[in-house]
Scaffold this motif. Structure first.
Motif, mmCIF file in Angstrom:
data_model
loop_
_atom_site.group_PDB
_atom_site.id
_atom_site.type_symbol
_atom_site.label_atom_id
_atom_site.label_comp_id
_atom_site.label_asym_id
_atom_site.label_seq_id
_atom_site.Cartn_x
_atom_site.Cartn_y
_atom_site.Cartn_z
ATOM 1 N N UNK A 1 -38.517 36.862 -10.948
ATOM 2 C CA UNK A 1 -38.890 37.432 -12.242
ATOM 3 C C UNK A 1 -38.609 38.918 -12.307
ATOM 4 N N UNK A 2 -38.881 39.634 -11.227
ATOM 5 C CA UNK A 2 -38.619 41.072 -11.191
ATOM 6 C C UNK A 2 -37.126 41.345 -11.331
ATOM 7 N N UNK A 3 -36.313 40.635 -10.559
ATOM 8 C CA UNK A 3 -34.878 40.886 -10.596
ATOM 9 C C UNK A 3 -34.284 40.511 -11.955
ATOM 10 N N UNK A 4 -34.751 39.421 -12.547
ATOM 11 C CA UNK A 4 -34.259 39.036 -13.873
ATOM 12 C C UNK A 4 -34.608 40.098 -14.907
ATOM 13 N N UNK A 5 -35.838 40.585 -14.841
ATOM 14 C CA UNK A 5 -36.286 41.626 -15.766
ATOM 15 C C UNK A 5 -35.421 42.873 -15.645
ATOM 16 N N UNK A 6 -35.214 43.343 -14.424
ATOM 17 C CA UNK A 6 -34.494 44.603 -14.240
ATOM 18 C C UNK A 6 -33.006 44.433 -14.558
ATOM 19 N N UNK A 7 -32.399 43.327 -14.139
ATOM 20 C CA UNK A 7 -30.987 43.116 -14.478
ATOM 21 C C UNK A 7 -30.792 43.093 -15.991
ATOM 22 N N UNK A 8 -31.718 42.467 -16.699
ATOM 23 C CA UNK A 8 -31.626 42.402 -18.161
ATOM 24 C C UNK A 8 -31.715 43.798 -18.780
ATOM 25 N N UNK A 9 -32.744 44.557 -18.414
ATOM 26 C CA UNK A 9 -32.937 45.869 -19.043
ATOM 27 C C UNK A 9 -31.844 46.861 -18.650
ATOM 28 N N UNK A 10 -31.399 46.817 -17.407
ATOM 29 C CA UNK A 10 -30.303 47.707 -17.019
ATOM 30 C C UNK A 10 -29.002 47.302 -17.709
ATOM 31 N N UNK A 11 -28.877 46.023 -18.056
ATOM 32 C CA UNK A 11 -27.722 45.597 -18.846
ATOM 33 C C UNK A 11 -27.683 46.304 -20.191
ATOM 34 N N UNK A 12 -28.841 46.408 -20.844
ATOM 35 C CA UNK A 12 -28.909 47.171 -22.097
ATOM 36 C C UNK A 12 -28.520 48.631 -21.857
ATOM 37 N N UNK A 13 -29.065 49.212 -20.791
ATOM 38 C CA UNK A 13 -28.817 50.631 -20.520
ATOM 39 C C UNK A 13 -27.345 50.896 -20.211
ATOM 40 N N UNK A 14 -26.670 49.948 -19.578
ATOM 41 C CA UNK A 14 -25.258 50.115 -19.228
ATOM 42 C C UNK A 14 -24.397 50.369 -20.456
ATOM 43 N N UNK A 15 -24.652 49.620 -21.523
ATOM 44 C CA UNK A 15 -23.737 49.639 -22.668
ATOM 45 C C UNK A 15 -24.277 50.416 -23.862
ATOM 46 N N UNK A 16 -25.513 50.916 -23.771
ATOM 47 C CA UNK A 16 -26.122 51.585 -24.928
ATOM 48 C C UNK A 16 -25.287 52.763 -25.408
ATOM 49 N N UNK A 17 -24.668 53.484 -24.489
ATOM 50 C CA UNK A 17 -23.902 54.666 -24.866
ATOM 51 C C UNK A 17 -22.640 54.386 -25.649
#
Length: 557
Positions: free
Chosen positions: A413-429
């Motif tokens: 659950x922790x890894x799924x959560x962080x991979x998901x949110x960092x995915x947003x952060x990767x492309x937000x710019x």
């Protein structure tokens, strides 16, 4: 190093100098010239322009789903129970549109007063910056916008000197100089600001400084009136407010500087007496990013090549392990990316100590089942309403440290959560501040990362299978209304279908095509169909037909 002098002669130890300057010279004598009389036609035209601006604000909020008090993008959340991802989102959307309408109405009233269309017809100017008498402090003059107030005994130049001294104290890592301007009687503020200094000095800032944004200031007649009120009322002590921006850029995570906006309140016993900082709060009337993690409890900061992780000192024993796992998640996401060069490859993550702090940081009170939020930050610049080119710069990922994903038995659950949110952060710019991508693209891409990671197992299966079995699948790409549906089954299924759209594109046409599609839609959402054709060679109708067949062949996977 030698003590850094505080504005007006106070040294780092806080002792007032005998040579402190007094009030501003000539602050109570000059009068401003009366403005020229405006015709009814001119005033009516001004009013129409104001109303049009207000209507644009409301329309934008209704269309984009959010008008935020922070310069954040529409926050992308990871939901604890992903079988019900849309629950409460519609309430938030409606609330924000209502808030937008209220703000726009207030804007109309304030600006119409300024144009003379509302209020005393004989009034010749903006009443918003007229002096006002406070019950517990000296008379102050409110700035037209931005939250500054003025007092003839507290010149702006003295407050700006204190602000400059604080920047020097932070750069020199001088804690005593950092808190020197604070009123010794304000013991809570002193403790808070010492904690703030300790937090800031742990963070890898590429740049950091305190500045006072430009302000037109009061007119001479404003100051004359305030001085007259001060003489007549003889309040306890004069005070003045000034908006202060903490302009900063975290190394590797922020391509451009961003700003956190405070309001500092100063006071002095009388003209010429020592000037003290007596309060620090969020800046009113301007976009704010207050509070940031460093304004909260004492922090521990863990740095990794791709992650800067903040946690409360109450979680000190866990922070290093969390940072290691977050670094692994970041490396997996970055390794999976096949699109154009990413705006950032390092991410700031704050694990909040409790749910209350998570809500305060993420503004996700209407998303009661969210465990994580990625909030994009606007650069430290004015972004006009019609601007489609200024892009987000950096993100802040907020995770609920009291959530289920942080159960020590729930590593997946922790890894799924962080991979998901960092995915947003990767492309937000890639995205323009005022042109957000469709939710199915944003959430579909972020969710595709943990779903494509063979080391992680995922949910949604039962809800999606039931949705398909009940004949509710339309075969169309999910709209924002689908993802935000008040029906939890529709919302859960739509969230999953969005992920399957990106996965299908990657499987059939290549991850490079799918990820380039995501980047192009972030850059210009209006070109979604063109980007889809460029990635797949298909028009939207044909793509939907093939994707819907894939969904039916792979229910919930």
């Amino acid at each position: 190093m030698p003590p850094v002098p505080e504005a007006g002669g106070r040294t780092a130890g806080g002792a007032p100098s005998s040579e402190r300057p007094g009030s501003a010279a000539g602050s109570g004598s000059a009068k401003g010239a009366a403005p020229a009389e405006r015709s009814e036609a001119e005033r009516a035209a001004d009013a129409a322009a104001v109303i049009a601006r207000a209507e644009a604000v409301v329309a934008e909020a209704a269309g984009s789903g959010g008008l935020y008090t922070r310069p954040y993008g529409k926050p992308h959340s990871y939901l604890r129970d992903r079988s019900h991802p849309g629950e409460r989102r519609t309430k938030r959307r409606n609330m924000l549109v209502t808030v937008a309408a209220s703000i726009a109405t207030a804007l109309v009233v304030i600006l119409l007063v300024g144009t003379g269309m509302i209020g005393n017809p004989t009034d010749t100017g903006n009443t918003a910056d007229r002096p006002r008498q406070a019950a517990d402090d000296g008379p102050r003059v409110r700035a037209p916008a931005g939250g500054n107030t003025y007092h003839p005994d507290i010149p702006r130049r003295e407050m700006e000197a204190v602000i400059a001294d604080r920047s020097r104290a932070l750069a020199g890592r001088n804690a005593d100089a950092f808190v020197a301007p604070i009123d010794p009687a304000a013991t809570n503020l002193l403790a808070e600001q010492r904690r703030l200094f300790a937090n800031l000095t742990q963070i890898p800032f590429a740049e950091s400084r305190y500045v006072a944004p430009a302000d037109p200031g009061p007119t001479p007649s404003d100051l004359e009136t305030a001085a007259a009120q001060a003489t007549a009322a003889a309040p306890s002590r004069p005070t003045a407010d000034i908006v202060v921006s903490f302009v900063h850029r975290v190394e590797g995570t922020d391509p451009q500087p961003v700003a956190e906006n405070y309001r500092w309140t100063f006071a002095r016993a009388s003209a010429g007496a020592p000037l003290w900082l007596i309060a620090v709060s969020a800046a009113p009337y301007v976009s704010v990013t207050y509070p940031m993690p460093w304004d909260q409890a004492a922090l521990v900061v863990e740095q990794r090549p791709h992650v800067v992780l903040f946690a409360s000192v109450s979680h000190k024993s866990k922070a290093s392990g969390w940072a290691d796992k977050a670094e692994t998640a970041a490396q997996r996401d970055l390794a999976a990316w096949r699109g154009p060069q990413l705006p950032v490859t390092r991410f700031l993550v704050y694990v909040t100590p409790d749910r209350r702090t998570f809500n305060e940081m993420s503004e996700s009170r209407e998303l009661a089942n969210a465990d994580g939020v990625c909030a994009s930050l606007a650069p430290n610049t004015v972004v006009p309403l019609g601007d489609k080119t200024t892009r987000w710069t950096g993100c802040r990922v907020f995770l609920d440290g009291a959530g289920e994903a942080f159960d020590t038995r729930n590593d997946t659950g922790f890894m799924s959560l962080v991979e998901h949110e960092l995915g947003h952060a990767m492309v937000a710019g890639f995205a323009a501040v005022r042109a957000q991508p469709p939710t199915w693209v944003a959430e579909g891409f972020a969710e595709s990362l943990p779903w494509s990671d063979p080391r992680l197992s995922n949910g949604h299966v039962e809800a999606v299978r039931e949705h398909l079995a009940d004949g509710k699948f339309t075969g169309r790409l999910p709209t924002d209304a689908d993802v935000y549906s008040p029906d939890p089954d529709t919302a859960a299924a739509s969230y999953h279908y969005a992920m399957q759209a990106i996965r299908y594109m990657a499987k059939e046409f290549g991850a490079d095509k799918a990820h380039t599609f995501v980047a192009e839609v972030y850059r210009d959402p209006s070109r979604l169909d063109a980007a889809l054709t460029a990635a797949t060679g298909l028009d939207r109708v044909t793509f939907e037909q093939k994707w819907s067949a894939y969904v039916k062949r792979n229910p919930g996977s």
